[in-house]
Design a protein around this motif. Structure first.
Motif, mmCIF file in Angstrom:
data_model
loop_
_atom_site.group_PDB
_atom_site.id
_atom_site.type_symbol
_atom_site.label_atom_id
_atom_site.label_comp_id
_atom_site.label_asym_id
_atom_site.label_seq_id
_atom_site.Cartn_x
_atom_site.Cartn_y
_atom_site.Cartn_z
ATOM 1 N N GLU A 39 0.837 -1.200 0.000
ATOM 2 C CA GLU A 39 0.000 0.000 0.000
ATOM 3 C C GLU A 39 0.874 1.253 0.000
ATOM 4 O O GLU A 39 0.632 2.196 -0.760
ATOM 5 C CB GLU A 39 -0.908 0.008 1.229
ATOM 6 N N ARG A 40 1.900 1.265 0.829
ATOM 7 C CA ARG A 40 2.815 2.403 0.908
ATOM 8 C C ARG A 40 3.503 2.630 -0.431
ATOM 9 O O ARG A 40 3.566 3.770 -0.919
ATOM 10 C CB ARG A 40 3.853 2.160 2.013
ATOM 11 N N GLU A 41 4.011 1.557 -1.046
ATOM 12 C CA GLU A 41 4.709 1.695 -2.331
ATOM 13 C C GLU A 41 3.771 2.179 -3.435
ATOM 14 O O GLU A 41 4.161 2.980 -4.274
ATOM 15 C CB GLU A 41 5.369 0.368 -2.721
ATOM 16 N N ARG A 42 2.531 1.712 -3.416
ATOM 17 C CA ARG A 42 1.558 2.146 -4.429
ATOM 18 C C ARG A 42 1.264 3.640 -4.278
ATOM 19 O O ARG A 42 1.243 4.392 -5.257
ATOM 20 C CB ARG A 42 0.273 1.329 -4.318
ATOM 21 N N LEU A 43 1.062 4.088 -3.036
ATOM 22 C CA LEU A 43 0.795 5.504 -2.794
ATOM 23 C C LEU A 43 2.010 6.374 -3.140
ATOM 24 O O LEU A 43 1.858 7.466 -3.690
ATOM 25 C CB LEU A 43 0.374 5.724 -1.339
ATOM 26 N N LEU A 44 3.204 5.884 -2.831
ATOM 27 C CA LEU A 44 4.413 6.631 -3.193
ATOM 28 C C LEU A 44 4.578 6.731 -4.703
ATOM 29 O O LEU A 44 4.980 7.780 -5.215
ATOM 30 C CB LEU A 44 5.651 5.983 -2.574
ATOM 31 N N LEU A 45 4.256 5.660 -5.418
ATOM 32 C CA LEU A 45 4.322 5.691 -6.884
ATOM 33 C C LEU A 45 3.333 6.709 -7.439
ATOM 34 O O LEU A 45 3.682 7.528 -8.307
ATOM 35 C CB LEU A 45 4.036 4.289 -7.443
ATOM 36 N N MET A 46 2.105 6.679 -6.926
ATOM 37 C CA MET A 46 1.090 7.641 -7.367
ATOM 38 C C MET A 46 1.532 9.075 -7.070
ATOM 39 O O MET A 46 1.408 9.958 -7.928
ATOM 40 C CB MET A 46 -0.245 7.364 -6.655
ATOM 41 N N ALA A 47 2.042 9.300 -5.861
ATOM 42 C CA ALA A 47 2.453 10.644 -5.462
ATOM 43 C C ALA A 47 3.612 11.139 -6.322
ATOM 44 O O ALA A 47 3.624 12.299 -6.749
ATOM 45 C CB ALA A 47 2.842 10.650 -3.979
ATOM 46 N N GLY A 48 4.573 10.257 -6.595
ATOM 47 C CA GLY A 48 5.718 10.648 -7.420
ATOM 48 C C GLY A 48 5.309 11.019 -8.833
ATOM 49 O O GLY A 48 5.772 12.030 -9.387
ATOM 50 N N LYS A 49 4.440 10.218 -9.419
ATOM 51 C CA LYS A 49 3.976 10.516 -10.784
ATOM 52 C C LYS A 49 3.170 11.807 -10.821
ATOM 53 O O LYS A 49 3.319 12.617 -11.738
ATOM 54 C CB LYS A 49 3.141 9.353 -11.325
ATOM 55 N N LEU A 50 2.311 11.987 -9.813
ATOM 56 C CA LEU A 50 1.507 13.206 -9.767
ATOM 57 C C LEU A 50 2.384 14.434 -9.580
ATOM 58 O O LEU A 50 2.169 15.460 -10.232
ATOM 59 C CB LEU A 50 0.457 13.114 -8.651
ATOM 60 N N TYR A 51 3.382 14.345 -8.709
ATOM 61 C CA TYR A 51 4.267 15.495 -8.488
ATOM 62 C C TYR A 51 4.997 15.881 -9.774
ATOM 63 O O TYR A 51 5.085 17.071 -10.107
ATOM 64 C CB TYR A 51 5.263 15.214 -7.358
ATOM 65 N N ARG A 52 5.508 14.900 -10.490
ATOM 66 C CA ARG A 52 6.193 15.206 -11.757
ATOM 67 C C ARG A 52 5.218 15.831 -12.761
ATOM 68 O O ARG A 52 5.556 16.810 -13.443
ATOM 69 C CB ARG A 52 6.833 13.941 -12.335
ATOM 70 N N PHE A 53 4.018 15.289 -12.849
ATOM 71 C CA PHE A 53 3.033 15.795 -13.798
ATOM 72 C C PHE A 53 2.610 17.218 -13.436
ATOM 73 O O PHE A 53 2.525 18.094 -14.304
ATOM 74 C CB PHE A 53 1.830 14.858 -13.853
ATOM 75 N N MET A 54 2.346 17.464 -12.142
ATOM 76 C CA MET A 54 1.903 18.812 -11.772
ATOM 77 C C MET A 54 3.026 19.834 -11.929
ATOM 78 O O MET A 54 2.766 21.007 -12.191
ATOM 79 C CB MET A 54 1.280 18.845 -10.380
ATOM 80 N N THR A 55 4.281 19.392 -11.817
ATOM 81 C CA THR A 55 5.401 20.293 -12.074
ATOM 82 C C THR A 55 5.427 20.675 -13.548
ATOM 83 O O THR A 55 5.636 21.848 -13.896
ATOM 84 C CB THR A 55 6.734 19.642 -11.653
ATOM 85 N N LEU A 56 5.181 19.697 -14.426
ATOM 86 C CA LEU A 56 5.116 19.986 -15.863
ATOM 87 C C LEU A 56 3.970 20.940 -16.192
ATOM 88 O O LEU A 56 4.064 21.730 -17.134
ATOM 89 C CB LEU A 56 4.967 18.693 -16.660
#
Length: 142
Positions: A39-56
């Motif tokens: 669960e932790r790894e899935r949420l971290l993956l989602m958060a990382g992808k979202l952070y990169r996307f929102m930065t773009l």
């Protein structure tokens, strides 16, 4: 100029979607039970992808805003105090965005100590900033 405004609004709305949702993922990360690795790894993956996307999304949002301000002169001249206040809000939001990146790195490193309640309050900051920015731009109170 209208195309620039339209694209600015689209990118701002898209960036804000990330600013609204990423802290919600932080709430969920703070609530993960010890030992729930998947669960932790899935949420971290989602958060990382979202952070990169929102930065773009933030880059063209800010660039188009600068273009409107400096290129077209929106908010310049006397009686434009609302623009100074809006620019202060933009700086707070850029800092908030950066702060989200710091928090994400701490979650990944396993060093984040804040509670889910703290993140629920942290999650409200972009809502208040958006409300203030929209009021400043539309109403131009000063």
């Amino acid at each position: 100029m209208l195309w620039t405004k339209a694209l600015h609004i689209v990118f701002i709305a898209s960036w804000f979607a990330g600013l609204f949702y990423l802290p919600r993922i932080f709430v969920n990360l703070a609530m993960v039970e010890p030992g729930s690795v998947a669960e932790r790894e899935r949420l971290l993956l989602m958060a990382g992808k979202l952070y990169r996307f929102m930065t773009l999304l933030a880059v063209p949002a800010l660039g188009l805003g600068l273009w409107l301000w400096l290129g077209y002169g929106i908010g310049t001249g006397p009686g434009q105090g609302w623009m100074h206040a809006k620019l202060a809000i933009v700086l707070v939001l850029v800092g908030y965005h950066h702060g989200c990146g710091v928090i994400l790195r701490k979650f990944k490193a396993g060093t984040m100590q804040r509670s889910h309640v703290w993140f629920r309050w942290f999650n409200e900051i972009p809502v208040l900033m958006m409300l203030a920015a929209v009021i400043l731009v539309v109403v131009k109170p000063f």
